[in-house]
Write an enzyme that holds these catalytic residues in place. Structure first.
Site, PDB file in Angstrom:
ATOM      1  CD  GLU A 105      -2.795  -1.284   2.380  1.00  0.00           C
ATOM      2  OE1 GLU A 105      -2.208  -1.713   3.394  1.00  0.00           O
ATOM      3  OE2 GLU A 105      -3.995  -0.975   2.373  1.00  0.00           O
ATOM      4  CD  GLU A 125      -3.281  -6.263   3.740  1.00  0.00           C
ATOM      5  OE1 GLU A 125      -3.321  -7.015   2.746  1.00  0.00           O
ATOM      6  OE2 GLU A 125      -2.668  -5.175   3.743  1.00  0.00           O
TER       7      GLU A 125
END
Ligand code: 3H9
Length: 694
Positions: A105, A125
């Site tokens: 990210e 995740e």
């Protein structure tokens, strides 16, 4: 500036480097350091572009998982990503190793991304019960499209740099030195007058998304993600990405991220992340313990198990000799291996050349002298103490000095087996789970005399053949099977009491188990379980123990292999059978077992799970397992327990041990002390408000 992030400028290029071993996770000091470094870069009038690069073995591998569950501390990652993106000068991520989760990210907050060809990027995740909550769910669809982004986030699978480059998530691949290559790339960008590209401003390509795309996507993932909370939240985030303005969608992502974070699923999955890594560490065997070299392996017994075990070694390039008692048995064993590999080739998961390479290093022998030059010998014959002792006696005569002698016993006493040799230090248990070439769990059983270097070598070897190894002590059934017995015992007892096997299995399945206990018993073979029971010397004095199973074996219903066991089988589909209900009724009458009415789903789960948890507490007290989290690892990797439950011991903690004991007392009042007396450790923890993870 914190020293975990450094700022250096060479002419017009600033190098912002992260140095926070082992994996450059985004801990508070790293986040603070990044924020300060980028502020410095913005203010540095000499700097025209910045390269974000990492020291050590990997790029930023994500948020710091150890911080999760604690109150969040500023600066929060989404903010940093946004600030970086808003910078008016070019920022380029230079990636090596793995850019995962918050790491990727952060890279997507940079204006350009370059990577060495060996790098991997991804948003894993979901494996922690989370979603990419630092704008990842909004950015990835902008870079690689909606479907590809969903696939990556719902599976959590890492994407090789070359694939990411072709998909549009990486702008430049670097051959050779990353820093040099990144510098060249940035110089080129500057000379071309390149401007910062803000990923959030890229319009999402929805041209290939039909009206029913999300409904169809949900249908498609339903089976794979059954029971898990996070995958659906990820889909919601991407739906928001295509239907809401960016800032609103980001807000939604933040809310859903926090929901995931607070869920019991994520707590359990994070627990397992650390449990999977902790189980490889043996408290009294130092990391520096010298390892014995393993260059050649023998497997004694070429049945399904032996063949599967041999494949594990061939798969990583270690030559294996399969030992059988005669040529016909040997040929049969080798044929099992060939057909297993063939099936993998047919499915497209292996090339014909790879198969041949593996087969080339698998040989056979019918004489013990053929295993004399092996460094590791794994015995994999059926579960019988006399036979195993005979084999170990033979191995003692032929094995070279220093060879590790391992038994694939699933229940028997390693110390007793070791007595058949004059080298108990070399004897150890390697309990594989069927099918041995597929299942990742390996229980390594430490005998009283097993040497530390044999333990260290076994643990290292297990890692090499891509198994999750859990070190356990000697007792009947070790950790897995010892705890599996109470689970199956309760399933059997409920059948005797009039609960249908299909109901029990359905409730267990809905709770999350890959299969119910009765279907698993049929798969393992009722005769196998019956034999295990008869070999169990100090089994409880209980005439109703495994009564239905024994009766079914008596009438030839051995499970899936005879197309009839607790269920009848149409192919692999388990079908309820009236004949079994009749057997159960007759046995209940014979044993005077009271029939129960209106058994709730809650009772079914309590009896299946709490009986296991209690056995787990005894196992911990007897130091058969080193940690309660090791027990969890066994059940998640070997017995089809879903990761979102965290394993049996973690599940006990989630329920609350006081509640577990309270329920046990209810069953103790009904059935007596034999099975339902809380283990002392469990009783103590429940009374003090403690948990197994303490
Ligand atoms: C996230 O990023 C959320 C964001 O979207 C949103 C935020 C707002 N944190 O695996 P290894 C430790 S969620 C803390 O044996 P390898 C690990 O416990 C995160 N610690 O090495 C071990 O410690 P020990 C998304 C971490 O080379 C040591 O590092 N990211 C973290 O086999 C070595 O680890 C992920 O899920 C961490 N993030 O594999 C990636 N990662 O030595 C998680 C590792 O005391 N990490 N540790 O046992 C991995 O997949 C692997 O560690 C990696 C290296 C592939 C990087």
């Amino acid at each position: 500036m914190g020293e975990v992030v450094n700022y250096n400028r060479e002419n017009e290029i600033a190098y912002i480097s992260v140095n926070s071993p082992p994996v450059n996770a985004l801990s508070l000091p790293v986040r603070t350091g990044l924020q300060k470094a980028f502020q410095k870069f913005s203010a540095d009038s000499e700097a025209k572009a910045a390269i974000l690069i990492c020291e050590g073995r990997t790029w930023i591998a994500g948020a710091d998982i150890t911080e999760f569950g604690k109150p969040p501390e500023d600066p929060w990652l989404p903010k940093i990503v946004e600030q970086m993106e808003d910078c008016e000068k070019i920022i380029v991520a230079a990636i090596h190793g793995t850019a995962l989760g918050g790491g990727f990210e952060t890279a997507m907050g940079c204006h350009y991304r370059c990577a060495v060809t060996t790098a991997m990027v991804g948003l894993p995740e979901v494996t922690l019960g989370l979603l990419a909550g630092a704008t990842g769910t909004q950015r990835l669809p902008r870079l690689i499209g909606v479907k590809a982004a969903l696939d990556a986030m719902v599976s959590g699978a890492p994407i090789p740099a070359k694939v990411a480059y072709e998909a549009g998530a990486i702008d430049e691949l670097i051959e050779g030195d990353l820093r040099e290559g990144a510098t060249e790339y940035v110089k080129r960008l500057l000379s071309q007058g390149a401007k910062p590209i803000k990923v959030r401003e890229i319009e999402i390509d929805t041209s290939d998304i039909g009206e029913h795309f999300f409904a169809e996507y949900r249908n498609g993932m339903a089976k794979r993600t059954r029971g898990y909370f996070a995958p659906e939240q990820i889909v919601k985030c991407v739906e928001a990405a295509v239907s809401l303005p960016y800032q609103e969608a980001v807000k939604k992502e933040g809310e859903l991220f926090m929901e995931c974070m607070m869920s019991s699923h994520s707590v359990a999955q994070r627990h397992l992340f650390f449990a999977d890594r902790a189980c490889g560490k043996v408290l009294d065997v130092p990391k520096e313990t010298p390892l014995r070299p393993i260059k050649k392996v023998a497997v004694i017994g070429g049945g399904t198990m032996g063949g599967g075990i041999a494949m594990n070694f061939a798969n990583v390039g270690i030559p294996v000799v399969l030992k059988e008692i005669n040529e016909a048995a040997l040929e049969k064993g080798l044929e099992i291996i060939r057909s297993n590999y063939n099936a993998t080739v047919t499915k497209g998961r292996m090339s014909a050349e790879q198969m041949q390479d593996r087969l080339n290093i698998i040989s056979g022998t019918i004489d013990y002298s053929g295993v004399g030059d092996c460094d590791l010998i794994v015995e994999a014959v059926f579960e019988n103490m006399a036979l195993k002792k005979e084999i170990f006696g033979e191995l003692d005569k032929v094995a070279k000095a220093g060879a590790i002698l391992a038994s694939n016993t699933s229940t028997l006493d390693i110390d007793e087996i070791a007595k058949a040799t004059n080298r108990p230090g070399d004897v150890i248990g390697w309990h594989f789970f069927a099918p041995a070439n597929v299942m990742t769990l390996l229980e390594i059983v430490r005998g009283a005399g097993t040497s530390k270097d044999v333990i260290a070598t076994s643990m290292a070897m297990a890692k090499k053949i891509k198994k999750i190894a859990v070190l356990v002590g000697v007792c009947f059934g070790f950790v897995g099977n010892r705890m599996f017995f109470p689970y199956v015992r309760e399933a059997q007892q409920m059948i005797l009491e009039g609960v249908s096997p299909e109901r029990i299995d359905q409730v267990a399945f809905d709770w999350g188990m890959a299969m119910g206990p009765n279907a698993v018993s049929d798969l393992s073979g009722l005769d196998v379980l019956d034999k295990v029971k008869s070999e169990w010397e100090d089994r409880p004095e209980d005439p109703s123990l495994w009564a239905v199973g024994s009766k079914l074996v008596e009438i030839g219903r051995l499970g899936q292999k005879t197309k009839a066991g607790i269920f009848t089988y149409a192919g692999r589909t388990a079908v309820p059978d009236e004949a079994v209900a009749k057997v159960a009724k007759e046995e209940a009458v014979r044993l005077n077992v009271k029939q129960l009415e209106n058994v709730s789903d809650e009772e079914i789960i309590e009896r299946l799970m709490y009986s296991m948890i209690n056995e787990g507490a005894l196992i911990l007290e007897e130091e058969i397992a080193m940690r309660s989290s090791d027990i969890d690892v066994v059940f998640v990797h070997g017995y089809g327990m879903p990761r979102y439950r965290g394993g049996p011991m973690r599940y006990g903690d989630t329920v609350g041990l006081a509640k577990v004991v309270e329920a046990m007392e209810k069953y103790r009042a009904r059935y007596g002390d034999m099975y339902w007396t809380p283990a002392p450790l469990l009783a103590r923890l429940a009374a003090s408000g403690g948990s197994f993870s303490d």
